[in-house]
Design a protein around this motif. Structure first.
Motif, PDB file in Angstrom:
ATOM      1  N   TRP A 147       0.845  -1.196   0.000  1.00  0.00           N
ATOM      2  CA  TRP A 147       0.000   0.000   0.000  1.00  0.00           C
ATOM      3  C   TRP A 147       0.878   1.243   0.000  1.00  0.00           C
ATOM      4  CZ3 TRP A 147      -0.307   3.845   3.742  1.00  0.00           C
ATOM      5  CH2 TRP A 147      -1.292   4.811   3.513  1.00  0.00           C
ATOM      6  N   SER A 175       2.415   1.782  -3.280  1.00  0.00           N
ATOM      7  CA  SER A 175       1.476   2.290  -4.288  1.00  0.00           C
ATOM      8  C   SER A 175       1.161   3.767  -4.051  1.00  0.00           C
ATOM      9  CB  SER A 175       0.183   1.463  -4.276  1.00  0.00           C
ATOM     10  OG  SER A 175      -0.547   1.760  -3.112  1.00  0.00           O
ATOM     11  N   GLN A 176       1.401   4.255  -2.822  1.00  0.00           N
ATOM     12  CA  GLN A 176       1.173   5.671  -2.541  1.00  0.00           C
ATOM     13  C   GLN A 176       2.368   6.528  -2.944  1.00  0.00           C
ATOM     14  OE1 GLN A 176      -1.926   6.756  -1.237  1.00  0.00           O
ATOM     15  NE2 GLN A 176      -2.355   4.635  -1.747  1.00  0.00           N
ATOM     16  N   VAL A 197      -3.516  -8.450  -4.427  1.00  0.00           N
ATOM     17  CA  VAL A 197      -2.953  -7.144  -4.090  1.00  0.00           C
ATOM     18  C   VAL A 197      -1.680  -6.976  -4.912  1.00  0.00           C
ATOM     19  CG1 VAL A 197      -1.851  -5.839  -2.222  1.00  0.00           C
ATOM     20  CG2 VAL A 197      -3.907  -7.179  -1.770  1.00  0.00           C
TER      21      VAL A 197
END
Lengths: 285, 449
Positions: free
Chosen positions: A49, A52-53, A115
């Motif tokens: 996550w 991906s940010q 994911v």
């Protein structure tokens, strides 16, 4: 045959890595941590996550490792506080409960969807008889071997290692001798949680990236750890590699390929039977 | 909520006793990636003494509470339509796998949106559609109960847009017995295509595999296609049947067919074997996330150029595109309906579907297209009916319906009177380009026969 062994060893390295985490936790805390891959998976997903940010990869990995360490410490603190003197069975049942809870929670949060986990190091490092061995496989196997050697040495040759052993074998006695057993226990739980993130990330970069699939990697890892009887780090690595190679060889045959996933269970059975070989009937029941 | 409880109950049931090893279970494992048999098999010590048992029970209690607490976040979605239709509601149901395993909410969301739109415009001949979807919780007992609830208690006239992993296998015979038709938006198991009262809008994995072989032989001009399919639950027979059809249609012989154990997540050995067989393209029939593993292993082995893959429609998924961005650029997958990604998003054929998605705020997806089509086809068929609308009359209307063409479909949908149904046997193709699935064919590829 050679290509199946080579690629099987690469997969087996992942089993060995996670198996090592299991063995270390067991040696230091007398607990078989069934939830270890689940914790690693949550940390890995946290890392993905963050990645991906737009966070730099190293920072993202650090964040994931921190999440794993925190979760490990959380589970550890429950076990240390509430089940400090409990038997291996009891403590392990608690981790089974956590493992099943994590599977259910993971199913609800990620709903069985994949994911996007950053995949690195898939390009070949070298070739064995024409079969490429990826950099990630090299990293996984070397990490497993180095860790097994390093930790074996640390446990028997350093003060900290010896204290850890004392805490794990007789936590009350160790405490009477002035060792803060809770703190040592917590450190081991946190470190194994953090380490499981690295292991699961390395596994995820070359496999499916879905919650329950990764969480269930604990099963071949358990088989690997069982080869070392949850004590011998070297044998755990050997076990992991052996299971990986055998599974690959079986999958490469015409007749038995559809049963290749049974291999870890054959190991379970064989080792359990072997470990009971000298037991008399009454004792072993 | 109860699905979650059932899940945790089931886990513990399996911890105590070995799981039955029938083929259906095998399929569940493949799709769920949760191998309860593996959990149960070894290494889980039994609690013996009273004290230990107390702890074990406490842990189980904690687990159940945790699972229940988590389940609270998953509630029923309210029927959002403000209806202009004032007549007696036409009751319609569907069953979807939402919790407890792989989740398929997309079809139901699209069905709900489509029916809300129909209701807002006056319903079917003045009668609103009363639609409700039941979560099967990935539990066979709940599945059977859900079907009875929809058919007997609610008195639904049809099941529209179901997306349940096991519904066709568990409830197919019951639907036959009750004479009610089901038009799933997502048909997964082979039984969805071999039951008299079920006809999904999608192609399904076996016919999809056949279409892929035709595509590889005719469009990609490959001469040595190979197949990798799941073992068990009739997979061998169903695979052999579509392989024979594709071979007869194209004249290209399938070089090798392999079967993998359905609970495996590792395919390296199978890929090596396919390479050794001399395959120039591989058609894997692998469930969702597993295909990511397979594609990564293909890249790792450096076989992507020599032996590319053509994935089933289960690969055509926006999230997978993202997950495979760095490892499998150029990967081709099957789209059972008109592709909705990349330049396909602006295809005029998708205008109505896209407008619906925008208005009801859902992301377009392949499963959503399947649900949308099921709702649209149901509305068309029932709109044309005269007299009573009951399960029996609706079934009759479907059995005698004229084919309904739609820009989203390669072959017009027809239910028909037969004992088996395969209304959709066509696909378009998409290719992964920089993480986005881009349509690469303008024509439909079909499996004949």
């Amino acid at each position: 045959m050679l290509q199946y062994i080579v690629t099987g060893l690469a997969t087996g390295g992942s089993y060995a890595l996670l198996g090592l985490a299991l063995t270390i936790t067991h040696r230091a805390t007398r607990t078989v941590n069934f939830a270890i891959a689940g914790i690693g998976t949550i940390g890995t997903f946290a890392m993905s996550w963050a990645d991906s940010q737009g966070l730099p990869f190293a920072l993202a990995l650090l964040l994931g490792v921190a999440v794993g360490g925190l979760l490990g410490a959380l589970l550890g603190s429950v076990l240390v506080r509430l089940f400090g003197e409990a038997s291996v069975e009891t403590k392990s049942v608690v981790t089974i409960a956590v493992f099943v809870s994590l599977l259910a929670l993971g199913g609800l949060v990620w709903k069985g969807k994949a994911v996007a986990v950053p995949s690195k190091l898939l390009s070949p490092a070298f070739r064995v008889g024409g079969t490429p061995v990826s950099q990630s496989s090299v990293v996984i196997i070397s990490l497993a071997v180095l860790l097994a050697l390093g930790i074996s040495f640390a446990l028997s040759h350093t003060v900290m290692g010896k204290r850890l052993q004392a805490v794990s074998e007789r936590s009350t006695t160790a405490e009477l001798l002035g060792i803060d057993s809770r703190r040592y226990g917590l450190v081991v739980w946190a470190v194994s949680g953090a380490f499981s993130v690295v292991a699961i990330w390395l596994i995820a970069s070359k496999s499916a990236t879905e919650f329950s699939g990764l969480t269930l990697y604990v099963i071949p890892a358990l088989a690997a750890a069982l080869v070392g009887l949850f004590h011998h780090l070297g044998w755990t690595v050997v076990g992991g590699l052996l299971i990986g190679a055998l599974r690959s060889i079986v999958a490469g045959t015409d007749r038995f390929q559809r049963y290749s996933s049974v291999v870890p269970f054959v190991f379970f059975l064989a080792i359990l039977l072997w470990s009971q070989r000298n037991k008399r009937w009454d004792e072993s029941r | 909520l109860s699905g979650t409880a059932a899940l945790s109950r089931n886990y513990f049931k399996h911890l105590r006793q070995p799981a039955p090893a029938d083929n259906l279970e095998g399929t569940i494992f493949m799709l769920a990636h949760t191998n309860e048999a593996q959990l149960s098999t070894r290494g889980i010590p039994a609690a013996r003494s009273g004290r230990k048992r107390k702890y074990a029970l406490a842990s189980i209690g904690i687990t159940t509470v945790a699972a229940l607490a988590a389940g609270i976040t998953v509630g029923p979605v309210a029927n959002a339509a403000t209806s202009k239709a004032k007549g007696k509601p036409i009751k319609v149901g569907s069953i979807a796998s939402l919790t407890g395993g792989p989740s398929f909410p997309e079809a139901g969301v699209a069905v709900r949106a489509y029916f809300a739109e129909v209701n807002a415009k006056g319903g079917i001949n003045g009668r609103p559609i009363d639609y409700n979807e039941i979560d099967d919780g990935f539990d066979t007992n709940k599945l059977a109960a859900a079907a009875r609830q929809i058919v007997d208690q609610r008195g639904a006239v049809a099941l529209v847009g179901s997306a349940s992993v096991l519904d066709c296998a568990i409830n197919g015979a019951y639907y036959d017995q009750k004479g009610i038709v089901s038009i799933p938006g997502v048909g997964i198991l082979n039984q969805c295509f071999t039951t008299k009262s079920i006809a999904p809008t999608n192609t399904g994995q076996y016919t999809g595999l056949g279409v892929n072989i035709v595509f590889a032989a005719t469009t990609l001009k490959k001469t040595a296609p190979c197949v990798l399919a799941g073992a068990g639950n009739g997979g061998e027979e169903a695979t052999a049947s579509v392989v024979a059809k594709a071979e007869a249609q194209t004249g290209v012989k399938v070089k090798s067919t392999q079967f993998y154990p359905v609970d495996t997540h590792e395919f390296t050995a199978f890929l090596l074997k396919a390479k050794d067989a001399g395959c120039d393209v591989l058609m894997p029939a692998v469930s969702g996330p597993d295909l990511i593993a397979l594609e990564k292993e293909l890249t790792e082995l450096g076989l992507r150029d020599k032996m590319p893959t053509v994935q089933l429609a289960s690969g055509y998924n926006v999230a997978f595109g993202g997950a495979l961005k760095d490892v499998a650029d150029g990967l081709i997958a099957n789209s059972e309906f008109l592709p909705f990604t990349g330049s396909g998003a602006n295809d005029p054929g998708l205008a109505e579907f896209n407008a619906l998605a925008k208005k009801y705020k859902f992301a377009p997806s392949a499963f959503g297209e399947g649900g949308y089509l099921a709702a649209k086809i149901f509305t068309k068929v029932v709109s044309g009916m005269k007299g009573d609308v009951t399960a029996a009359t609706v079934a009759k209307a479907f059995q005698s319906m004229k084919p309904i063409a739609d820009p989203l479909l390669g072959t017009p949908y027809v239910f028909g009177p037969g004992a088996t149904h395969q209304p959709n046997f066509s696909s378009r193709y998409v290719q992964l380009k920089n993480g986005v699935w881009e349509p690469i064919t303008k024509e439909w590829t079909s499996l004949k026969g």
